[in-house]
Scaffold this motif. Structure first.
Motif, short mmCIF file in Angstrom:
data_model
loop_
_atom_site.label_atom_id
_atom_site.label_comp_id
_atom_site.label_asym_id
_atom_site.label_seq_id
_atom_site.Cartn_x
_atom_site.Cartn_y
_atom_site.Cartn_z
N ILE A 95 0.87 -1.19 0.08
CA ILE A 95 0.08 0.04 0.01
C ILE A 95 0.93 1.20 -0.01
CG2 ILE A 95 -1.67 1.27 1.16
CD1 ILE A 95 -2.80 -1.42 2.52
N ASP A 96 1.80 1.26 0.88
CA ASP A 96 2.89 2.58 0.94
C ASP A 96 4.12 1.83 1.37
OD1 ASP A 96 2.63 2.17 3.73
OD2 ASP A 96 1.51 3.89 4.06
N GLN A 97 4.98 2.89 1.41
CA GLN A 97 6.41 2.57 1.72
C GLN A 97 7.23 3.94 2.26
OE1 GLN A 97 8.43 -0.48 0.98
NE2 GLN A 97 9.62 0.21 2.55
N VAL A 98 7.95 3.62 3.39
CA VAL A 98 8.58 4.70 3.69
C VAL A 98 10.19 4.20 3.98
CG1 VAL A 98 9.23 6.40 5.70
CG2 VAL A 98 6.70 5.83 5.17
N THR A 269 15.42 10.17 2.64
CA THR A 269 13.87 9.66 2.82
C THR A 269 13.21 9.71 1.46
OG1 THR A 269 14.29 10.82 5.10
CG2 THR A 269 12.12 9.97 4.24
N PHE A 270 12.51 8.47 1.48
CA PHE A 270 11.62 8.24 0.42
C PHE A 270 10.40 7.63 0.75
CE2 PHE A 270 9.82 5.43 -3.21
CZ PHE A 270 9.84 6.85 -4.13
N ARG A 271 9.31 8.59 0.43
CA ARG A 271 7.92 7.85 1.11
C ARG A 271 7.06 8.12 -0.16
NH1 ARG A 271 9.54 12.71 3.58
NH2 ARG A 271 10.04 12.53 5.84
N ALA A 272 6.09 7.00 -0.28
CA ALA A 272 5.14 6.74 -1.21
C ALA A 272 4.11 5.89 -0.91
CB ALA A 272 6.06 6.12 -2.56
N GLU A 273 2.84 6.52 -1.44
CA GLU A 273 1.61 5.61 -1.25
C GLU A 273 0.99 5.48 -2.58
OE1 GLU A 273 -2.31 7.15 0.50
OE2 GLU A 273 -1.26 6.18 2.16
N PHE A 274 0.61 4.17 -3.21
CA PHE A 274 -0.10 4.20 -4.33
C PHE A 274 -1.13 4.76 -4.51
CE2 PHE A 274 3.69 1.23 -4.33
CZ PHE A 274 3.91 1.13 -5.95
N ALA A 275 -1.60 5.20 -5.79
CA ALA A 275 -2.81 5.77 -5.79
C ALA A 275 -3.95 4.55 -5.93
CB ALA A 275 -3.05 6.39 -7.22
N ASN A 276 -5.30 4.94 -5.73
CA ASN A 276 -6.30 3.79 -5.78
C ASN A 276 -6.22 2.91 -6.93
OD1 ASN A 276 -7.08 4.87 -3.26
ND2 ASN A 276 -8.98 6.37 -4.41
N HIS A 277 -6.15 1.68 -6.48
CA HIS A 277 -6.22 0.54 -7.55
C HIS A 277 -4.80 0.39 -8.20
CE1 HIS A 277 -10.50 0.37 -7.07
NE2 HIS A 277 -10.54 1.79 -7.35
N ILE A 278 -3.92 0.89 -8.03
CA ILE A 278 -2.60 1.18 -8.58
C ILE A 278 -1.65 0.35 -7.46
CG2 ILE A 278 -0.86 2.08 -9.76
CD1 ILE A 278 -3.23 2.35 -10.97
N HIS A 279 -1.39 -0.93 -7.60
CA HIS A 279 -0.31 -1.50 -6.84
C HIS A 279 0.69 -2.26 -7.55
CE1 HIS A 279 -2.50 -0.44 -3.18
NE2 HIS A 279 -3.70 -1.02 -3.67
#
Length: 336
Positions: A95-98, A269-279
């Motif tokens: 879902i997301d990554q830090v 530092t790198f932070r990311a959260e995928f958009a809805n329906h995009i994994h």
């Protein structure tokens, strides 16, 4: 959701608040660095011959900033094999990554990997696990940490599971007294002058293309036996669901940020959260999938000489990230 006794969900729930140390240390070797660099398009000289790394002030070949994902992938397999049995690896999505980088990983590093189980939630058709991995080097100093929210499909999806948001985690590196120091380095000049950098500065766009062969190379480097990717549901008759996994998309985005700084060690530092329906990103069997990256400066810290960059990524008419940011460090020009 009612869990059956002894289910994977029960085991994951019981691990919350605990941590697990992987059975064996991970040795970073130059061959794995080069293989990974090739798979994620990291072509800076420091990732390849020792002589080039030495020119830039390193004692050994330098791993790309997201190389730790290879270690955490190995740790995840160990967890699924030993502790959280019952989950199918191909049904696990990020879902997301830090990612927090205390210092770059180098060939010859011997790393201990600890996994902390931060939270667990179970729903009718999926579970969400939040885990943080901490890498400690041979000197006993933490060097990198990575937090992920993992969505595990336990049944065919009903409704929008992509809207799940994980609790925000604190960084383990930020709370430790000792962090492995970044060595005194001789760095290439950045693509722009930090003193003239302003909020709103647009970064140059960059485009990368992924073919099914590229996904096979990445899968082999990561130790995946099946390069097809996660279980994405039914596909067109006779057409395999070939997809670019989320970890590869994250690696390409982090590489884009580092390339804008003209420094493979600039990312802290790198932070990311995928958009809805995009994994994951579908890749046509006989064609390529194109990803366009762009960025803009959203914050500057003059005292620490860092800039925060917001990253956008588009492919096939879709925005890949709900948000993505990278913190970049700009050493003074007189280092060397």
């Amino acid at each position: 959701m009612t869990r059956t006794v002894g289910s994977a969900a029960d085991r994951a729930h019981d691990l919350t608040g605990h941590h697990y140390r992987c059975a064996k240390p991970f040795t970073v070797d130059r061959t794995r660095i080069r293989e990974y660099a090739r798979a994620v398009r990291a072509y800076h000289p420091v990732h390849w011959p020792e002589s080039a790394a030495a020119v830039f002030g390193f004692d050994a070949v330098v791993a790309p900033p997201t190389f730790a994902s290879l270690i955490w992938q190995q740790a995840r397999r160990e967890l699924l094999r030993n502790l959280v049995t019952g989950y199918r690896p191909e049904r696990i999505l990020h879902i997301d990554q830090v990612l927090e980088i205390g210092r770059p990983l180098l060939a010859g590093d011997v790393l201990t990997c600890d996994i902390f189980f931060e939270s667990f939630r179970s729903y009718r058709t999926y579970d969400v696990l939040t885990v943080t991995g901490l890498l400690v080097d041979q000197a006993g100093l933490p060097v990198q940490s990575g937090s992920s929210a993992l969505l595990v499909r336990t049944d065919e999806p009903q409704g929008d599971v992509s809207r799940v948001r994980a609790p925000r985690r604190g960084c383990l590196l930020a709370t430790d007294d000792g962090v492995a120091p970044v060595p005194h380095l001789r760095l290439t000049p950045p693509a722009f002058d930090f003193e003239r950098l302003t909020t709103g500065t647009q970064l140059p766009t960059a485009t990368t293309r992924l073919a099914p062969r590229d996904l096979g190379i990445y899968a082999r480097v990561m130790g995946d036996t099946d390069p097809i990717g996660p279980d994405t549901g039914p596909s067109a008759p006779g057409t395999p669901a070939v997809v670019a996994p989320s970890t590869l998309i994250l690696a390409l985005a982090a590489g884009y940020a580092s390339s804008c700084a003209a420094d493979p060690t600039a990312l802290t530092t790198f932070r990311a959260e995928f958009a809805n329906h995009i994994h994951y990103l579908p890749v046509p069997p006989d064609h390529t999938a194109e990803i366009e990256f762009s960025g803009r400066v959203v914050a500057i810290d003059g005292r620490r000489r860092t800039a925060t960059v917001a990253i956008d990524a588009y492919s096939q008419g879709r925005k890949l990230f709900g948000y993505a940011t990278a913190d970049l460090r700009f050493p003074r020009a007189n280092l060397g």
